[in-house]
Design a protein around this motif. Structure first.
Motif, mmCIF file in Angstrom:
data_model
loop_
_atom_site.group_PDB
_atom_site.id
_atom_site.type_symbol
_atom_site.label_atom_id
_atom_site.label_comp_id
_atom_site.label_asym_id
_atom_site.label_seq_id
_atom_site.Cartn_x
_atom_site.Cartn_y
_atom_site.Cartn_z
ATOM 1 N N THR A 85 -7.251 -9.723 -2.454
ATOM 2 C CA THR A 85 -7.061 -8.314 -2.142
ATOM 3 C C THR A 85 -5.398 -7.997 -2.058
ATOM 4 O O THR A 85 -4.753 -7.163 -2.331
ATOM 5 N N TRP A 131 -4.240 2.861 -5.044
ATOM 6 C CA TRP A 131 -5.648 3.549 -4.558
ATOM 7 C C TRP A 131 -6.732 2.766 -5.287
ATOM 8 O O TRP A 131 -7.846 2.503 -4.306
ATOM 9 N N TRP A 132 -6.493 2.322 -6.638
ATOM 10 C CA TRP A 132 -7.711 1.572 -7.162
ATOM 11 C C TRP A 132 -7.989 0.171 -6.301
ATOM 12 O O TRP A 132 -8.963 -0.350 -6.078
ATOM 13 N N VAL A 160 -7.649 -0.444 -3.067
ATOM 14 C CA VAL A 160 -8.068 -0.191 -1.756
ATOM 15 C C VAL A 160 -9.569 0.253 -1.838
ATOM 16 O O VAL A 160 -10.379 -0.564 -1.051
ATOM 17 N N THR A 161 -9.825 0.930 -2.835
ATOM 18 C CA THR A 161 -11.299 1.632 -3.117
ATOM 19 C C THR A 161 -12.135 0.285 -3.802
ATOM 20 O O THR A 161 -13.165 0.275 -3.600
ATOM 21 N N ALA A 162 -11.495 -0.317 -4.437
ATOM 22 C CA ALA A 162 -12.313 -1.223 -5.386
ATOM 23 C C ALA A 162 -12.435 -2.824 -4.450
ATOM 24 O O ALA A 162 -13.362 -3.526 -4.826
ATOM 25 N N VAL A 199 -16.031 -3.103 -3.083
ATOM 26 C CA VAL A 199 -16.869 -3.393 -4.155
ATOM 27 C C VAL A 199 -17.147 -4.814 -4.660
ATOM 28 O O VAL A 199 -18.159 -5.297 -5.144
ATOM 29 N N VAL A 222 -10.265 -4.456 3.196
ATOM 30 C CA VAL A 222 -9.628 -3.076 3.091
ATOM 31 C C VAL A 222 -8.545 -3.034 4.006
ATOM 32 O O VAL A 222 -7.377 -2.238 3.514
#
Length: 207
Positions: free
Chosen positions: A106, A119-120, A122-124, A127, A169
């Motif tokens: 990450t 942003w992608w 952080v949000t992914a 998942v 994250v």
């Protein structure tokens, strides 16, 4: 008076003199001198050739962005997957290697991605962590998650992967914050030198 010959108007005006020849206009060779404006017509009537931007520069920049995006996606998915497989080969379930691979993957993705891709990342990140942990565990022991045991296994996967998801994250947010601060510091000398604030990406200076 009688005996005098009539004078013509041309004779009254005096002897004719030939008009002076106009000096010839000097023509500048095509492309000579940097003072000519682009597209300006020279004295010979031939327009100067304007040097067009090299088409390969934009293509190279686009290819570089694509390579960075591919490297970011590979890091975000590949390192957690390698860690999970290594943990599964060492013993049942994912453990320390999976957690280290997820955090490092990450962080690398947040470093390599573009400004729009932060942003992608952080949000992914949560998942990717959850799907990797549950997918490797299910493929390694498919018989343990049949029927009602599947729901129990999903709950255990979420609880077990939650600390790793939170750490991923947090690392992504930290890297994004560091990159934002570094970009602002680089913009300060430019603002002092030009007297203008650089326009944010995606916005026009006129807007």
């Amino acid at each position: 008076m009688a005996g005098q010959r009539a004078r013509t108007p041309y004779q009254d005006a005096g002897p004719r003199t030939e008009d002076r020849a106009l000096p010839a206009q000097r023509s500048r060779p095509v492309g000579a001198g940097a003072a000519d404006a682009p597209g300006k017509v020279t004295g010979t009537g031939v327009p100067r050739q304007v040097r067009a931007p090299r088409p390969g520069a934009a293509r190279r920049r686009q290819q570089a962005r694509r390579r960075c995006g591919a490297a970011a996606a590979l890091s975000a998915v590949g390192l957690p997957l390698l860690g999970a497989v290594a943990d599964e080969l060492d013993g049942p379930g994912v453990g320390l290697l999976f957690a280290v691979g997820s955090v490092l993957g990450t962080a690398a993705a947040a470093v390599l991605c573009s400004r729009a891709g932060r942003w992608w990342v952080v949000t992914a990140a949560p998942v990717v962590v959850l799907l990797t942990a549950s997918g490797v565990e299910y493929l390694a022991h498919p018989g343990n998650y049949q029927g009602k045991n599947l729901g129990t296994g999903v709950l255990r996967w979420v609880v077990g992967a939650f600390p790793v998801m939170a750490a991923a994250v947090a690392v992504a947010l930290a890297v994004v914050a560091v990159r934002a601060v570094a970009a602002r510091r680089r913009a300060v000398p430019e603002r002092r030198r030009t007297g203008r604030t650089p326009a944010p990406a995606g916005r026009s200076r006129r807007g």
